[in-house]
Enzyme design. Structure first.
Site, PDB file in Angstrom:
ATOM      1  N   HIS A  18      30.972  73.854  56.606  1.00 50.67           N
ATOM      2  CA  HIS A  18      30.751  74.999  55.731  1.00 50.67           C
ATOM      3  C   HIS A  18      30.127  74.508  54.436  1.00 50.67           C
ATOM      4  O   HIS A  18      30.452  73.423  53.968  1.00 50.67           O
ATOM      5  CB  HIS A  18      32.071  75.720  55.434  1.00 50.67           C
ATOM      6  CG  HIS A  18      31.882  77.095  54.921  1.00 50.67           C
ATOM      7  ND1 HIS A  18      31.678  77.362  53.590  1.00 50.67           N
ATOM      8  CD2 HIS A  18      31.826  78.291  55.572  1.00 50.67           C
ATOM      9  CE1 HIS A  18      31.515  78.668  53.449  1.00 50.67           C
ATOM     10  NE2 HIS A  18      31.589  79.254  54.631  1.00 50.67           N
TER      11      HIS A  18
ATOM     12  N   ASP B 217      34.562  80.925  62.368  1.00 49.77           N
ATOM     13  CA  ASP B 217      33.959  81.245  63.659  1.00 49.77           C
ATOM     14  C   ASP B 217      34.493  80.393  64.802  1.00 49.77           C
ATOM     15  O   ASP B 217      34.191  80.650  65.960  1.00 49.77           O
ATOM     16  CB  ASP B 217      32.432  81.096  63.567  1.00 49.77           C
ATOM     17  CG  ASP B 217      31.840  82.169  62.675  1.00 49.77           C
ATOM     18  OD1 ASP B 217      32.308  83.319  62.767  1.00 49.77           O
ATOM     19  OD2 ASP B 217      30.934  81.862  61.890  1.00 49.77           O
TER      20      ASP B 217
HETATM   21  N1  CMC Z   1      28.176  69.449  63.453  1.00 48.91           N
HETATM   22  C1  CMC Z   1      27.692  68.225  63.182  1.00 48.91           C
HETATM   23  N2  CMC Z   1      27.254  67.830  61.979  1.00 48.91           N
HETATM   24  C2  CMC Z   1      27.289  68.719  60.993  1.00 48.91           C
HETATM   25  C3  CMC Z   1      27.792  70.024  61.185  1.00 48.91           C
HETATM   26  C4  CMC Z   1      28.234  70.377  62.475  1.00 48.91           C
HETATM   27  N3  CMC Z   1      28.711  71.593  62.729  1.00 48.91           N
HETATM   28  N4  CMC Z   1      27.722  70.716  60.034  1.00 48.91           N
HETATM   29  C5  CMC Z   1      27.188  69.878  59.130  1.00 48.91           C
HETATM   30  N5  CMC Z   1      26.940  68.670  59.703  1.00 48.91           N
HETATM   31  C6  CMC Z   1      26.412  67.471  59.022  1.00 48.91           C
HETATM   32  C7  CMC Z   1      24.917  67.615  58.812  1.00 48.91           C
HETATM   33  O1  CMC Z   1      24.192  67.037  59.884  1.00 48.91           O
HETATM   34  C8  CMC Z   1      24.721  66.872  57.522  1.00 48.91           C
HETATM   35  O2  CMC Z   1      24.713  65.489  57.804  1.00 48.91           O
HETATM   36  P1  CMC Z   1      23.822  64.454  56.905  1.00 48.91           P
HETATM   37  O3  CMC Z   1      24.358  64.569  55.518  1.00 48.91           O
HETATM   38  O4  CMC Z   1      24.054  63.139  57.558  1.00 48.91           O
HETATM   39  O5  CMC Z   1      22.413  64.951  57.028  1.00 48.91           O
HETATM   40  C9  CMC Z   1      25.988  67.164  56.718  1.00 48.91           C
HETATM   41  O6  CMC Z   1      26.996  67.451  57.723  1.00 48.91           O
HETATM   42  C10 CMC Z   1      25.872  68.353  55.779  1.00 48.91           C
HETATM   43  O7  CMC Z   1      25.363  69.447  56.539  1.00 48.91           O
HETATM   44  P2  CMC Z   1      24.341  70.512  55.971  1.00 48.91           P
HETATM   45  O8  CMC Z   1      23.640  71.169  57.105  1.00 48.91           O
HETATM   46  O9  CMC Z   1      23.498  69.864  54.913  1.00 48.91           O
HETATM   47  O10 CMC Z   1      25.345  71.519  55.270  1.00 48.91           O
HETATM   48  P3  CMC Z   1      25.042  73.006  54.854  1.00 48.91           P
HETATM   49  O11 CMC Z   1      26.003  73.319  53.796  1.00 48.91           O
HETATM   50  O12 CMC Z   1      23.596  73.194  54.567  1.00 48.91           O
HETATM   51  O13 CMC Z   1      25.351  73.845  56.196  1.00 48.91           O
HETATM   52  C11 CMC Z   1      26.536  74.988  57.876  1.00 48.91           C
HETATM   53  C12 CMC Z   1      26.553  74.496  56.434  1.00 48.91           C
HETATM   54  C13 CMC Z   1      27.717  75.937  58.091  1.00 48.91           C
HETATM   55  C14 CMC Z   1      25.245  75.771  58.157  1.00 48.91           C
HETATM   56  C15 CMC Z   1      26.654  73.781  58.833  1.00 48.91           C
HETATM   57  O14 CMC Z   1      27.883  73.114  58.621  1.00 48.91           O
HETATM   58  C16 CMC Z   1      26.510  74.185  60.303  1.00 48.91           C
HETATM   59  O15 CMC Z   1      25.382  74.242  60.807  1.00 48.91           O
HETATM   60  N6  CMC Z   1      27.647  74.444  61.016  1.00 48.91           N
HETATM   61  C17 CMC Z   1      27.591  74.951  62.370  1.00 48.91           C
HETATM   62  C18 CMC Z   1      27.306  76.465  62.344  1.00 48.91           C
HETATM   63  C19 CMC Z   1      28.505  77.266  61.890  1.00 48.91           C
HETATM   64  O16 CMC Z   1      29.633  77.051  62.339  1.00 48.91           O
HETATM   65  N7  CMC Z   1      28.246  78.232  61.007  1.00 48.91           N
HETATM   66  C20 CMC Z   1      29.290  79.173  60.516  1.00 48.91           C
HETATM   67  C21 CMC Z   1      29.574  78.992  59.072  1.00 48.91           C
HETATM   68  S1  CMC Z   1      31.073  79.832  58.535  1.00 48.91           S
HETATM   69  C22 CMC Z   1      30.842  81.511  58.787  1.00 48.91           C
HETATM   70  C23 CMC Z   1      29.636  82.100  58.145  1.00 48.91           C
HETATM   71  O17 CMC Z   1      29.218  81.726  57.057  1.00 48.91           O
HETATM   72  O18 CMC Z   1      29.089  83.008  58.725  1.00 48.91           O
END
Ligand code: CMC
Length: 435
Positions: A311, A369
């Site tokens: 998140h 989720d």
């Molecule tokens: N699985 C594997 N690695 C992950 C994941 C994951 N689910 N989420 C983040 N990471 C890693 C990502 O690869 C990155 O690594 P590095 O720093 O080495 O490049 C690091 O963690 C930070 O991730 P980010 O994508 O820069 O973080 P963000 O804040 O931009 O994204 C997120 C947040 C929720 C989009 C992301 O964690 C994600 O894609 N999660 C899976 C989708 C998900 O469950 N979404 C629902 C969110 S909660 C409900 C809502 O808001 O609707």
């Protein structure tokens, strides 16, 4: 809205040998902010922050998240207390009108909502234009946008009465729209709302009753449905809420602005994660295959991510996921589902991920989720409907946030800037001279 930030100091920024003092503002809780409103006027420079990782867009008094400690408050009340003791309609009132209602306020509000659950018959015909196999979220974007055509008077968002009518009206009609989408997609006749039922039960009945047989849900299912709505009701300035605020900031019709929020919610990085997560759990299928998927999630050359994990704000367990997990267990027990393979995979996946150094270092925990899809599946919804159910709950927050913006005198049309790296000025050349 009465603005309540207080100036706590100043931050000094020196650029191109010019020094500017920027106010540092504090709120009730959470990190202080540097107010950069005057930055461009004073330095000729903007800030750049793709994805808004360090940017606040507004002052708000609705929801507070402490991501480090895993705390979520609505108007000051913790989400676990609300999920345990309140109900969705009461939360809608709290989010939109600022305080928990008195008995008579709640009575009047519930009546106002339940008296507006029907859709215009012309609106009903609108659904027939979609292909039956359309994604339910595609239909929802269209249907909510179309609703703006039926309520032209709701345009006057500066009028408090109009705002109340359009807010309570949309809360009333969203379950009817969502249920019609479901019925249309499975080819069953629409079921009309029954206003003596609770909000959650009425919605479930519109989804699962057929003219030949009335649906009488187990009370555990009604409770789980209501809790799903509560847990998804608001989450401060997330992508869909910011989209709604941005769309409404131009003075667009409020229902059209909400339709833009539905569109933003659809994606798998946001609300669409509930659908993607259940599909992932099904694909994993058995606990033996979990290590393979954990390895893929950690592999930077593989685009796969563990859905329902991570998140932007929570760097701790999402408090909504905790309540959701408990709700799933309660539901399974009440429905006497002893061996749910999906739940087994989810629990083992969570256990393994939370002990894995990759997830520990990056502070990736289950989000709302991760378990919500399992609850929706147990209630009887197909995966494609999951994000529609999320939208149903989140409508409460979209409306509250949009209305708050409308009465915030500091808010102007939202208009981010950019840094341009395209071609510099050049003269047009005629087609014959181009090789
Ligand atoms: N699985 C594997 N690695 C992950 C994941 C994951 N689910 N989420 C983040 N990471 C890693 C990502 O690869 C990155 O690594 P590095 O720093 O080495 O490049 C690091 O963690 C930070 O991730 P980010 O994508 O820069 O973080 P963000 O804040 O931009 O994204 C997120 C947040 C929720 C989009 C992301 O964690 C994600 O894609 N999660 C899976 C989708 C998900 O469950 N979404 C629902 C969110 S909660 C409900 C809502 O808001 O609707």
């Amino acid at each position: 809205m009465e603005n309540k930030t207080v100036q706590k100091g100043t931050a000094t920024l020196t650029v191109n040998s010019k020094t500017v003092e920027l106010p540092v503002l504090g709120g009730t809780d959470g990190p202080d902010v540097i107010d950069v409103k005057r930055l461009y006027a004073e330095t000729g420079m903007f800030t750049l922050d793709p994805g808004f990782t360090s940017t606040g867009s507004c002052e708000s008094q609705i929801t507070f998240i402490n991501g480090e400690e895993g705390i979520l408050l609505h108007r000051g009340y913790p989400i676990d207390q609300l999920a345990e003791n309140s109900n969705f309609l009461e939360l809608v009132y709290l989010l939109n009108y600022g305080e928990l209602p008195s008995k008579s306020e709640f009575h009047d509000f519930s009546r106002d909502v339940t008296e507006h659950t029907m859709l215009h018959t012309q609106m009903d015909r609108f659904f027939g234009g979609f292909r039956r196999d359309s994604h339910p979220m595609a239909m929802m974007v269209g249907a909510v946008g179309a609703l703006s055509a039926f309520y032209p008077d709701a345009m006057d968002v500066k009028d408090e009465d109009q705002r109340r009518i359009s807010t309570n009206g949309l809360i009333a009609k969203m379950p009817t729209i969502a249920a019609r989408i479901y019925k249309y997609s499975i080819g069953q006749p629409f079921i009309e709302p029954q206003n003596h039922l609770s909000y959650a039960e009425n919605f479930l009945r519109m989804c699962f009753s057929v003219p030949a047989e009335d649906y009488k849900p187990n009370p555990a299912i009604i409770r789980a449905m209501d809790r799903l709505l509560i847990l998804q009701a608001d989450h401060e300035q997330n992508a869909s809420t910011s989209t709604v605020r941005l769309a409404a900031s131009s003075g667009a019709h409020p229902y059209a602005a909400i339709a833009s929020g539905v569109a933003s919610l659809w994606g798998p990085s946001h609300g669409g994660a509930n659908e993607a997560c259940l599909n992932m759990l099904r694909e994993i299928g058995s606990v033996e295959r979990i290590p393979e998927f954990i390895a893929r999630a950690k592999d930077k050359s593989d685009p796969f991510r563990l859905m329902g994990f991570g998140h932007r704000v929570y760097k701790n367990y999402d408090p909504r996921a905790k309540v959701m997990q408990a709700t799933v267990h309660e539901l399974m027990q009440e429905l006497d589902i002893k061996n749910s393979p999906i739940l087994q995979v989810a629990m083992e996946l969570e256990r393994i991920a939370l002990e894995d150094p990759y997830f520990i270092e990056k502070k990736l925990y289950p989000n709302v989720d991760f378990y919500s899809g399992i609850a929706m599946d147990a209630i009887g919804f197909p995966t494609e409907m999951f994000t529609v159910l999320f939208a149903l709950g989140r409508t409460a927050g979209w409306l509250a946030q949009m209305n708050e913006m409308t009465v915030d005198k500091t808010q102007r049309i939202g208009r981010p800037r950019q840094i341009y790296t395209g071609a510099p000025f050049r003269d047009y050349t005629s087609l014959d001279t181009r090789s």
